[in-house]
Design a protein around this motif. Structure first.
Motif, PDB file in Angstrom:
ATOM      1  N   LEU A 153     144.422  89.754   3.206  1.00 20.92           N
ATOM      2  CA  LEU A 153     144.030  90.602   4.239  1.00 20.92           C
ATOM      3  C   LEU A 153     145.060  91.935   5.135  1.00 20.92           C
ATOM      4  CD1 LEU A 153     141.309  91.515   6.835  1.00 20.92           C
ATOM      5  CD2 LEU A 153     143.082  90.053   8.117  1.00 20.92           C
ATOM      6  N   GLN A 154     146.437  90.963   5.186  1.00 26.63           N
ATOM      7  CA  GLN A 154     147.650  92.112   5.263  1.00 26.63           C
ATOM      8  C   GLN A 154     147.706  93.064   3.947  1.00 26.63           C
ATOM      9  OE1 GLN A 154     148.884  92.449   8.302  1.00 26.63           O
ATOM     10  NE2 GLN A 154     149.192  93.973   7.503  1.00 26.63           N
ATOM     11  N   ILE A 155     147.922  92.624   3.120  1.00 31.28           N
ATOM     12  CA  ILE A 155     148.159  93.582   1.899  1.00 31.28           C
ATOM     13  C   ILE A 155     146.822  94.897   1.878  1.00 31.28           C
ATOM     14  CG2 ILE A 155     147.880  93.674  -0.441  1.00 31.28           C
ATOM     15  CD1 ILE A 155     150.033  91.146  -0.197  1.00 31.28           C
ATOM     16  N   LYS A 156     145.859  94.102   2.261  1.00 27.89           N
ATOM     17  CA  LYS A 156     144.606  94.929   2.123  1.00 27.89           C
ATOM     18  C   LYS A 156     145.186  95.930   3.203  1.00 27.89           C
ATOM     19  CE  LYS A 156     139.034  95.039   2.996  1.00 27.89           C
ATOM     20  NZ  LYS A 156     139.988  95.906   4.978  1.00 27.89           N
ATOM     21  N   GLY A 194     157.819  92.034  -1.144  1.00 30.32           N
ATOM     22  CA  GLY A 194     157.326  92.915  -0.434  1.00 30.32           C
ATOM     23  C   GLY A 194     156.480  94.084  -1.337  1.00 30.32           C
ATOM     24  N   ILE A 195     156.370  94.806  -0.587  1.00 30.25           N
ATOM     25  CA  ILE A 195     155.371  96.321  -1.220  1.00 30.25           C
ATOM     26  C   ILE A 195     156.906  97.520  -1.319  1.00 30.25           C
ATOM     27  CG2 ILE A 195     153.879  98.249  -1.526  1.00 30.25           C
ATOM     28  CD1 ILE A 195     152.402  96.334   0.020  1.00 30.25           C
ATOM     29  N   VAL A 196     157.457  97.864  -2.354  1.00 29.71           N
ATOM     30  CA  VAL A 196     158.178  98.968  -2.100  1.00 29.71           C
ATOM     31  C   VAL A 196     157.795 100.101  -2.400  1.00 29.71           C
ATOM     32  CG1 VAL A 196     160.167  97.091  -2.002  1.00 29.71           C
ATOM     33  CG2 VAL A 196     159.361  97.887  -4.376  1.00 29.71           C
ATOM     34  N   ASP A 197     159.127 100.730  -3.552  1.00 23.62           N
ATOM     35  CA  ASP A 197     158.436 102.358  -3.101  1.00 23.62           C
ATOM     36  C   ASP A 197     157.880 102.782  -3.243  1.00 23.62           C
ATOM     37  OD1 ASP A 197     161.004 101.977  -4.990  1.00 23.62           O
ATOM     38  OD2 ASP A 197     159.569 101.350  -6.854  1.00 23.62           O
ATOM     39  N   PHE A 223     151.225  95.985  12.411  1.00 17.01           N
ATOM     40  CA  PHE A 223     150.975  95.141  11.563  1.00 17.01           C
ATOM     41  C   PHE A 223     152.212  94.353  11.816  1.00 17.01           C
ATOM     42  CE2 PHE A 223     147.503  98.087  10.509  1.00 17.01           C
ATOM     43  CZ  PHE A 223     146.312  96.924  10.896  1.00 17.01           C
ATOM     44  N   SER A 224     152.600  94.068  12.383  1.00 15.25           N
ATOM     45  CA  SER A 224     153.635  93.706  12.897  1.00 15.25           C
ATOM     46  C   SER A 224     154.557  92.741  11.630  1.00 15.25           C
ATOM     47  CB  SER A 224     154.263  92.039  13.833  1.00 15.25           C
ATOM     48  OG  SER A 224     152.924  91.443  14.004  1.00 15.25           O
ATOM     49  N   ASN A 225     153.437  92.120  10.592  1.00 16.39           N
ATOM     50  CA  ASN A 225     153.666  91.423  10.108  1.00 16.39           C
ATOM     51  C   ASN A 225     153.287  92.323   8.465  1.00 16.39           C
ATOM     52  OD1 ASN A 225     154.194  88.731  10.016  1.00 16.39           O
ATOM     53  ND2 ASN A 225     152.257  88.728  11.892  1.00 16.39           N
ATOM     54  N   THR A 226     153.903  93.453   8.230  1.00 14.29           N
ATOM     55  CA  THR A 226     153.790  93.812   7.133  1.00 14.29           C
ATOM     56  C   THR A 226     153.933  93.745   5.899  1.00 14.29           C
ATOM     57  OG1 THR A 226     153.202  96.636   6.292  1.00 14.29           O
ATOM     58  CG2 THR A 226     154.898  95.883   7.604  1.00 14.29           C
ATOM     59  N   MET A 227     153.624  94.093   4.787  1.00 19.06           N
ATOM     60  CA  MET A 227     154.013  94.024   3.297  1.00 19.06           C
ATOM     61  C   MET A 227     155.292  95.168   3.325  1.00 19.06           C
ATOM     62  SD  MET A 227     153.640  90.907   2.248  1.00 19.06           S
ATOM     63  CE  MET A 227     154.163  89.904   4.370  1.00 19.06           C
ATOM     64  N   ASP A 264     151.859 104.376  -7.280  1.00 22.02           N
ATOM     65  CA  ASP A 264     153.255 103.393  -8.149  1.00 22.02           C
ATOM     66  C   ASP A 264     154.011 103.001  -7.421  1.00 22.02           C
ATOM     67  OD1 ASP A 264     153.414 103.829 -10.272  1.00 22.02           O
ATOM     68  OD2 ASP A 264     155.320 105.588 -10.417  1.00 22.02           O
ATOM     69  N   TYR A 265     153.745 102.355  -6.411  1.00 20.01           N
ATOM     70  CA  TYR A 265     154.499 101.032  -5.031  1.00 20.01           C
ATOM     71  C   TYR A 265     153.845 100.355  -6.103  1.00 20.01           C
ATOM     72  CZ  TYR A 265     149.679 101.128  -4.119  1.00 20.01           C
ATOM     73  OH  TYR A 265     147.833 100.599  -3.005  1.00 20.01           O
ATOM     74  N   SER A 266     154.576  99.701  -5.403  1.00 16.77           N
ATOM     75  CA  SER A 266     155.395  97.603  -6.779  1.00 16.77           C
ATOM     76  C   SER A 266     155.151  97.231  -5.620  1.00 16.77           C
ATOM     77  CB  SER A 266     156.531  97.398  -7.477  1.00 16.77           C
ATOM     78  OG  SER A 266     156.528  99.227  -8.003  1.00 16.77           O
ATOM     79  N   LEU A 267     154.874  95.790  -6.137  1.00 15.88           N
ATOM     80  CA  LEU A 267     155.027  94.565  -5.196  1.00 15.88           C
ATOM     81  C   LEU A 267     156.975  93.959  -5.889  1.00 15.88           C
ATOM     82  CD1 LEU A 267     154.521  92.061  -3.149  1.00 15.88           C
ATOM     83  CD2 LEU A 267     153.759  90.824  -5.172  1.00 15.88           C
ATOM     84  N   LEU A 268     156.965  93.859  -4.663  1.00 13.45           N
ATOM     85  CA  LEU A 268     158.974  92.855  -5.799  1.00 13.45           C
ATOM     86  C   LEU A 268     158.998  92.105  -5.012  1.00 13.45           C
ATOM     87  CD1 LEU A 268     161.675  93.935  -6.416  1.00 13.45           C
ATOM     88  CD2 LEU A 268     162.321  94.182  -4.086  1.00 13.45           C
ATOM     89  N   LEU A 269     159.172  91.136  -5.982  1.00 17.81           N
ATOM     90  CA  LEU A 269     158.823  90.092  -5.775  1.00 17.81           C
ATOM     91  C   LEU A 269     160.239  88.923  -6.152  1.00 17.81           C
ATOM     92  CD1 LEU A 269     156.179  87.556  -5.732  1.00 17.81           C
ATOM     93  CD2 LEU A 269     157.401  86.754  -6.877  1.00 17.81           C
ATOM     94  N   GLY A 270     160.756  88.447  -5.516  1.00 19.15           N
ATOM     95  CA  GLY A 270     161.731  86.851  -6.108  1.00 19.15           C
ATOM     96  C   GLY A 270     161.588  85.153  -5.573  1.00 19.15           C
TER      97      GLY A 270
END
Length: 416
Positions: free
Chosen positions: A205-208, A361-364, A121-125, A221-227
């Motif tokens: 779909l990609q986040i799934k 993106g998805i962090v932690d 998945f080259s476009n993974t979050m 316990d991961y997060s969506l880091l968003l700016g």
């Protein structure tokens, strides 16, 4: 043979490489007081992380120069406790976060499947991890840290930054700073983002896929880091100041569709979270690709390759660098008439509408559901709504996270 085409052995995923580094007396003269001048440096799985760097077109020599700088080593070794702070490299390309040893084991344990996920998945979050290291100064303690991509790397100003989990309990304390950026959390989040329906469908779909990977790896316990960067204000104000377009072609004028857009967006806030889409062909700029009647309906496994192929072709056609990287959206700022008690049903009222660029993106992704988290879940379930606490099992966490993402990213049917 290209390095990226090399087949990795199981031993390479478990390998480590150590170096003893001692600065010369001449070099030490130019360092600020408190600098670390003699230390042991260890790399975990160096061959694997070098391949991940190559997937992202990162030169390894530039990476080493950025991460192993005097300033980085001094700051990492001065941190009070693991995970207490996230640093940026001097060139702003990388984030550097200290870890507990248990978190290092989690990352190394899931590294084979993580590497395969990035290739598939080259476009993974999922945030790209470029290296796991440990540094031990003479007479000091070992400090473990992970290096990842800087999701906020841009020449544009981030007007707001958030770390979002989709839960409210325990999310009011310890706001983080990433240099000058204050990272807000769920209780402070008051936006909905409207995307092209087709983009939203592919994003969800990609986040799934990403959440399925994390669930299988036992991660929670991961997060969506968003700016977000505000290009212009369509209606309302932003932090009591009008945000004007950074594009000179937009200054002094507003889109004639704004009143209609704003009314339709606001009415959607009180409607159900899902949006059914009728089967139709996309415009010629997107190709004549048909999709299912509901954007929230999961794709069948046999359609996965078609979906991935579509993501690549769409991003190339639209000159996009990928999901979560300078993604255009319309942001609607909302207010709640009810207190933030954790209920999923609020009376929502729009307070402003903006053209924005999103970076996320998805962090932690290094916390497993171990003994400490199970105890935390048991204790907090006695005092709070068990569905709203962060410490839940990976399956429940994945389900709640995906539901939260589908709530904040809405389909803008005016663009369909």
């Amino acid at each position: 043979m290209e390095l990226s085409e090399k087949e990795l052995s199981s031993a390479e995923f478990k390998a480590t490489r150590s170096n003893w580094i001692q600065y010369s007396k001449e070099h030490c003269k130019h360092l600020p007081p408190g600098s670390v001048t003699e230390f042991k440096w260890k790399d975990y799985s160096p061959a694997v992380f070098r391949l991940i760097q190559e997937l992202e077109k990162i030169d390894n020599d530039e990476y080493v120069q950025s991460i192993c700088s005097d300033d980085t080593v001094r700051k990492v070794c001065s941190l009070a406790r693991p995970g207490s702070m996230c640093l940026l490299s001097k060139d702003d390309r990388f984030t550097i976060k200290t870890l507990r040893k248990s978190e290092v084991k989690v990352i190394i344990g899931m590294l084979p499947s993580y590497y395969c996920h990035l290739k598939k998945f080259s476009n993974t979050m999922l945030n790209r991890l470029y290296g796991v290291h440990v540094v031990k100064p003479v007479g000091g303690m070992k400090v473990y840290f992970v290096v990842g991509s800087n999701i906020f790397q841009s020449d544009k100003l981030m007007h707001k930054c958030y770390d979002l989990k989709g839960s409210l309990q325990g999310r009011t304390d310890n706001k983080l700073r990433l240099r000058e950026k204050l990272i807000l959390k769920d209780p402070d989040f008051d936006f909905r983002f409207y995307l092209d329906p087709l983009i939203r469908h592919q994003l969800l779909l990609q986040i799934k896929h990403d959440c399925e990977f994390l669930e299988a790896a036992g991660i929670m316990d991961y997060s969506l880091l968003l700016g977000l960067h505000v290009k212009r204000s369509l209606e309302g104000s932003f932090d009591s100041r009008n945000i004007h377009s950074t594009d000179s072609s937009h200054r002094g004028s507003l889109d004639s569709r704004i009143p209609c857009i704003h009314m339709r967006v606001c009415s959607d806030l009180s409607s159900k979270s899902g949006l059914s889409l009728k089967r139709s062909a996309t415009s010629s700029s997107r190709g004549s690709i048909q999709r299912s009647s509901s954007v929230m309906k999961p794709s069948l496994r046999e359609n996965e390759e078609r979906e991935l192929s579509f993501q690549e072709s769409w991003l190339q056609t639209n000159n996009s660098s990928g999901f979560g990287k300078e993604m255009s959206a319309r942001a609607v700022r909302i207010s709640t008439d009810e207190s933030r008690s954790g209920s999923s049903r609020h009376s929502l009222r729009a307070r402003g509408c903006y053209d924005v660029l999103l970076y996320f993106g998805i962090v932690d992704i290094c916390q497993d559901y171990g003994v400490s988290k199970r105890i935390e879940h048991a204790y907090k379930s006695l005092h709070y709504n068990s569905k709203m606490i962060a410490a839940v099992n990976p399956k429940a966490y994945s389900s709640r996270f995906q539901e939260f993402i589908s709530e904040i990213f809405k389909a803008d049917d005016l663009l369909h």
